[in-house]
Every structure is written in C-alpha cells, then in structure tokens.
Design a protein around this motif. Structure first.
Motif, mmCIF file in Angstrom:
data_model
loop_
_atom_site.group_PDB
_atom_site.id
_atom_site.type_symbol
_atom_site.label_atom_id
_atom_site.label_comp_id
_atom_site.label_asym_id
_atom_site.label_seq_id
_atom_site.Cartn_x
_atom_site.Cartn_y
_atom_site.Cartn_z
ATOM 1 N N LYS A 296 55.159 14.504 -75.757
ATOM 2 C CA LYS A 296 56.452 13.720 -75.828
ATOM 3 C C LYS A 296 55.989 12.175 -76.135
ATOM 4 O O LYS A 296 56.921 11.263 -76.736
ATOM 5 C CB LYS A 296 57.480 13.643 -74.872
ATOM 6 C CG LYS A 296 58.210 14.973 -74.918
ATOM 7 C CD LYS A 296 59.332 14.953 -73.768
ATOM 8 C CE LYS A 296 60.197 16.252 -73.851
ATOM 9 N NZ LYS A 296 61.260 16.261 -72.646
ATOM 10 N N GLN A 297 54.659 11.843 -75.460
ATOM 11 C CA GLN A 297 54.126 10.538 -75.763
ATOM 12 C C GLN A 297 53.239 10.432 -77.076
ATOM 13 O O GLN A 297 52.546 9.242 -77.184
ATOM 14 C CB GLN A 297 53.462 10.273 -74.559
ATOM 15 C CG GLN A 297 54.084 10.079 -73.381
ATOM 16 C CD GLN A 297 54.357 11.313 -72.566
ATOM 17 O OE1 GLN A 297 53.974 12.408 -72.769
ATOM 18 N NE2 GLN A 297 55.815 11.094 -72.022
ATOM 19 N N TYR B 189 52.779 9.935 -81.331
ATOM 20 C CA TYR B 189 53.468 8.897 -82.179
ATOM 21 C C TYR B 189 54.856 9.451 -82.890
ATOM 22 O O TYR B 189 54.576 10.607 -83.309
ATOM 23 C CB TYR B 189 52.214 8.364 -82.947
ATOM 24 C CG TYR B 189 52.818 7.221 -84.146
ATOM 25 C CD1 TYR B 189 53.130 6.141 -83.463
ATOM 26 C CD2 TYR B 189 52.808 7.413 -85.415
ATOM 27 C CE1 TYR B 189 53.643 4.859 -84.302
ATOM 28 C CE2 TYR B 189 53.106 6.323 -86.253
ATOM 29 C CZ TYR B 189 53.679 5.223 -85.729
ATOM 30 O OH TYR B 189 53.789 3.914 -86.435
ATOM 31 N N PRO B 190 55.580 8.855 -83.048
ATOM 32 C CA PRO B 190 56.741 9.289 -83.507
ATOM 33 C C PRO B 190 56.626 10.003 -84.866
ATOM 34 O O PRO B 190 57.079 11.076 -85.221
ATOM 35 C CB PRO B 190 57.792 8.313 -83.683
ATOM 36 C CG PRO B 190 57.574 7.140 -82.562
ATOM 37 C CD PRO B 190 55.818 7.361 -82.605
ATOM 38 N N SER C 130 55.010 16.593 -71.232
ATOM 39 C CA SER C 130 55.160 15.316 -71.050
ATOM 40 C C SER C 130 54.506 14.738 -69.980
ATOM 41 O O SER C 130 54.111 15.355 -68.796
ATOM 42 C CB SER C 130 57.000 15.179 -70.629
ATOM 43 O OG SER C 130 57.151 13.712 -70.497
ATOM 44 N N TRP D 44 51.485 3.743 -76.718
ATOM 45 C CA TRP D 44 52.476 2.954 -75.934
ATOM 46 C C TRP D 44 51.747 2.202 -74.771
ATOM 47 O O TRP D 44 52.134 1.078 -74.576
ATOM 48 C CB TRP D 44 53.385 3.951 -75.352
ATOM 49 C CG TRP D 44 54.119 4.888 -76.510
ATOM 50 C CD1 TRP D 44 53.934 6.239 -76.666
ATOM 51 C CD2 TRP D 44 54.725 4.463 -77.564
ATOM 52 N NE1 TRP D 44 54.504 6.998 -77.555
ATOM 53 C CE2 TRP D 44 54.945 5.742 -78.192
ATOM 54 C CE3 TRP D 44 55.444 3.325 -78.031
ATOM 55 C CZ2 TRP D 44 55.843 5.940 -79.633
ATOM 56 C CZ3 TRP D 44 56.207 3.512 -79.292
ATOM 57 C CH2 TRP D 44 56.388 4.756 -79.802
ATOM 58 N N ILE E 200 58.323 -1.624 -75.791
ATOM 59 C CA ILE E 200 58.308 -0.081 -75.978
ATOM 60 C C ILE E 200 59.358 0.348 -74.841
ATOM 61 O O ILE E 200 59.161 0.208 -73.582
ATOM 62 C CB ILE E 200 56.830 0.271 -75.754
ATOM 63 C CG1 ILE E 200 55.693 -0.321 -76.336
ATOM 64 C CG2 ILE E 200 56.683 1.814 -75.556
ATOM 65 C CD1 ILE E 200 55.744 -0.086 -77.880
ATOM 66 N N TRP F 132 60.422 4.143 -74.834
ATOM 67 C CA TRP F 132 60.182 5.404 -75.533
ATOM 68 C C TRP F 132 59.962 6.615 -74.409
ATOM 69 O O TRP F 132 59.033 6.654 -73.701
ATOM 70 C CB TRP F 132 59.001 5.636 -76.171
ATOM 71 C CG TRP F 132 58.476 6.830 -77.186
ATOM 72 C CD1 TRP F 132 57.576 7.674 -76.732
ATOM 73 C CD2 TRP F 132 59.045 7.387 -78.147
ATOM 74 N NE1 TRP F 132 57.491 8.815 -77.585
ATOM 75 C CE2 TRP F 132 58.448 8.498 -78.495
ATOM 76 C CE3 TRP F 132 60.245 6.931 -79.225
ATOM 77 C CZ2 TRP F 132 58.898 9.526 -79.544
ATOM 78 C CZ3 TRP F 132 60.649 7.591 -80.265
ATOM 79 C CH2 TRP F 132 60.082 8.885 -80.491
ATOM 80 N N GLU F 133 60.756 7.747 -74.416
ATOM 81 C CA GLU F 133 60.966 8.697 -73.508
ATOM 82 C C GLU F 133 60.614 8.112 -72.243
ATOM 83 O O GLU F 133 61.571 7.411 -71.734
ATOM 84 C CB GLU F 133 59.396 9.444 -73.930
ATOM 85 C CG GLU F 133 59.555 10.307 -75.032
ATOM 86 C CD GLU F 133 60.719 11.558 -75.155
ATOM 87 O OE1 GLU F 133 61.001 11.815 -74.053
ATOM 88 O OE2 GLU F 133 61.303 11.920 -76.197
ATOM 89 N N SER G 86 58.586 2.409 -70.371
ATOM 90 C CA SER G 86 59.348 1.291 -70.809
ATOM 91 C C SER G 86 58.591 0.074 -70.395
ATOM 92 O O SER G 86 58.295 -0.163 -69.177
ATOM 93 C CB SER G 86 60.601 1.434 -69.641
ATOM 94 O OG SER G 86 61.592 0.147 -70.076
#
Length: 435
Positions: A156-157, A159-160, A181, A215, A395, A397-398, A401
């Motif tokens: 999940k970490q 890149y989109p 994750s 991230w 950032i 994301w998932e 933060s």
C-alpha cells in the motif's frame, strides 16, 4: 560545399555528450579534476562534510535564491550544463527538425545507452531510454503475459501510478493484486522479507518492490527480497525511481528481473527522462507499451518506439551523467545522506516533533518525513513555505502522514539551518497554542 560538409561534421561531434567537445569537458572537467586531487585523502563519508568541495559542486546549479527547494524527491533541477545542452540541441532541432533530429541527434542515443549501462553495471542491450519511471514500469506491468487468477504482490506504500496500473490490469484481465502494508520506519530486513514470503501463494507470479519508499525514504531490502523470490520461482519488478543516481549500486546485483527509474530525480537529468532495464533473457516475452513491428523481438529498442520524441532531452541526459560521474556515486550518496542527517538530528528531540524515517544508513538516505504535534500536514507544509520560503511536500497516504523533506547535492547547510530554525519555531508555537 566544403564549408557545408565541415559544418555537418562538426554537428556529428556535437551529438555526443561523451566527446572531447562535450559541455562538461569544456566547463567543468579540469576544475573537477583539480579539486578532487586535493581531496584524495578523504573517504566518501569524510568528503561529505567538506564544505569547500560541495560549494564548488553547488556552483554548477542555477537554483533560485528566493526559494529553498527541499522537494528534490519530486523532481530535481539540472546543472547549468545540462540545461545548456537541452537549449543548444533544441535550437539546432528547430533549424531543420526532420534532418537534425533524425539524421544527426538520433545518432547520440547509442553512446548514451552505453554510458547508462556503464552506470547501471549492465549490458547496454538491457537498457531502454524513455521518459520516466511510470512509463518504464508500466511497460512491464502491461507488457507481461498474465492470465486471470495470477497473483501480483505489492504494498500500500508503493507509488500511486504503479498501484493504479496493477488495479487496471486486475480490472481488465482478472489478475489478483495483493497489497501488504508496512509501518515505517522498519530497521529489520527479515521483517520485510518475511512479510512478502508469507503472502506468496501457488498463484503468485511477481513481486512489485519499491527500492526507496518515496513517501518517507525507507530503503527496502531489495536484494534479499529478490533472493527469496528466486527460491520460489517468482519474478521481481523494482521501482527504482528514487535510487538510480542516489545510491551507489549496480542493477544486476539486486537480483531483480525488471527495473524502472526516473533520471530527472537524483541523476539531475532533464525533466521528462527515464530508463527501463530488463534482464536480457526476459526482453522477448515483454510486449512494448507502444506498438513495434517486432513486439516479440529480443531487441531492447522495441521499447523506444515512441514516435517523435525530445532528442534534446536525450542529449542532456549525457551531460547529467558526466556531472554525476565527476562527483562519484558513493561520494554523492554519502553527501546527501549527511544532509538528511544534518537537519533531522537537530530536530528529532524537539518536543512535539516526530521524524518518520530511520537514522540508520542502511535504511535511509535523502528523504525524511517530519510532523509536528498540533499542526496538520497541510498546515505545516503551508507554514514552511509562506513564512520561510521552504518548499517541501505534504504527504497523507494510507498510514503515512508527514511533510517530506529531500535535499540534494546543491543544498547548502545554511538553508538546512533555516529548516531547523523553522521546525523549532513552529513546534514551539504549536505547543504554546495547545497550552
């Protein structure tokens, strides 16, 4: 006619960033050599703290004094000679596009391929030149034959763009896309490797691994993951967007099957340049992302059928390699890691401040995440720029933060001192507001 022939011949010499007439040779080579002669007694780690040398390197960049750019993880500025190369060849191209692009500048791709291969430590027949990591990795993601039910494991970490590419393949072809994750930072390779291994099923065909998590800067144990995957007969695709030109490594040593990167990050190549590496015996089975007359061929160039492209950008890559090589891969890695540690160690114990990245060299280099209790990530990112003219990126994301901070070789200590001052001041203000 004689003058015309001499002119065309001189253009041929100009197409090579690796010739005696390259911009780097003209502008920097002698000075770099002279400077390094005085620093031969210093190890890369020692040279990382030698401000005289890095002040010399910084002079090669043209960054604005009005903004402290600490978002080099997004895209890095190019040295002056890289910019000049792009401008020179862009002007040349526009004097007669179809002639100068296809018959003159196009001849510079093969020498460039050789130099990229030399830097990557691989066969030049395994290197394709393209526009960014997304294009490189999508070439493999959409080009490899999978059938419904085949499984790919990522995180999940990641890149989109890569996550969305795998999701698109799942929608289109019915493959199974599984995401692990992680809570970073993690300073235990076995924890990460074991998580991937435990997720493997009889249907698992490929692992998608991000070399440095963009991230928060976590360096993943790619070689160990690849060694584990090989035991299970599983291929590995590595997203090296943030490692090529930053970490001192050779791609084949990772043990992966596919590797994609952006060259406009830590290599400081022109914006919109990238590279794809495919292990030689895997090339034939990967379909090109864009059509080619031999889509099942073994020639790595089948992945470069992009139609009209920016030849000036390709020539600029060559000058970026020259600049990078003059510094030295290990020296560059150690300097950027030193800069990351320089600011993070000064704020890590400030009340309310949290660093989301490891301080150990094996697990981090350039990128670090920071947050302040009592401030949202958007508020911190905005305050750094509006009050201190420090450009970073927020950032969220998932499970991550933070504000991402990424220096580069041109970053000055006095600018990081401003970053430290800003974090301390904002943390004190946030604490006072809460009380």
């Amino acid at each position: 006619m004689t003058n015309r022939r001499k002119f065309v011949q001189s253009l041929g010499l100009m197409t090579s960033a690796f010739s005696a007439s390259s911009l780097f040779q003209q502008a920097h080579a002698a000075d770099f050599n002279k400077m390094l002669e005085t620093k031969q007694h210093l190890s890369p780690a020692q040279l990382a703290e030698d401000e005289d040398f890095w002040a010399f390197v910084q002079q090669g960049y043209t960054t604005s004094p009005n903004i402290i750019n600490l978002n080099n993880g997004g895209v890095s500025p190019s040295p002056r000679i890289v910019q000049e190369a792009v401008e020179r060849y862009n002007k040349l191209s526009n004097e007669g596009p179809s002639y100068f692009m296809w018959r003159v500048l196009d001849q510079g791709r093969e020498p460039l391929r050789e130099k990229l291969a030399e830097l990557a430590g691989c066969d030049k027949e395994e290197i394709a030149i393209n526009r960014n990591a997304t294009e490189a990795l999508n070439t493999v993601i959409f080009g490899i034959d999978f059938k419904a039910g085949d499984e790919i494991i990522g995180t999940k970490q990641d890149y989109p763009n890569m996550i969305n590419a795998w999701r698109q393949r799942a929608l289109r072809d019915g493959i199974v896309y599984t995401q692990l994750s992680f809570d970073f930072p993690i300073e235990n390779d076995a924890q990460i490797v074991d998580a991937f291994e435990k997720a493997i099923t009889p249907k698992t065909k490929l692992l998608h691994v991000t070399h440095i998590i963009n991230w928060v800067g976590q360096i993943m144990p790619v070689a160990k993951i690849c060694a584990m995957a090989k035991k299970h007969g599983i291929e590995v695709l590595v997203d090296g967007a943030h490692t090529f030109g930053l970490l001192d490594f050779k791609i084949p040593d990772l043990g992966c099957d596919y590797f994609g990167t952006s060259l406009h990050k830590f290599l400081s190549a022109p914006i919109g340049s990238g590279m794809l590496w495919i292990k030689k015996d895997k090339i034939e089975k990967i379909w090109p992302l864009v059509c080619n007359d031999k889509p099942r061929g073994t020639d790595i160039r089948k992945f470069e059928t992009l139609g009209t492209r920016s030849f000036p950008i390709e020539q600029g890559i060559g000058e970026a390699i020259n600049f990078h090589n003059a510094i030295g891969s290990k020296r560059k890695e150690e300097r950027i890691r030193y800069l990351k540690n320089y600011w993070t160690t000064q704020v890590k114990d400030v009340p309310g401040v949290k660093i989301h990245t490891s301080f150990k060299s094996a697990y981090s280099c350039a990128i670090a995440g920071v947050s302040i209790d009592g401030m949202t990530i958007a508020e911190l990112d905005s305050a750094l720029f509006t009050k201190y003219k420090i450009h970073t990126v927020g950032i969220v994301w998932e499970n991550i933060s933070c504000v991402r901070v990424t220096p580069h070789v041109y970053t000055r200590l006095k600018d990081l001192d401003k970053m430290v001052h800003a974090i301390k001041e904002l943390a004190a203000q946030a604490k006072a507001k809460k009380s």
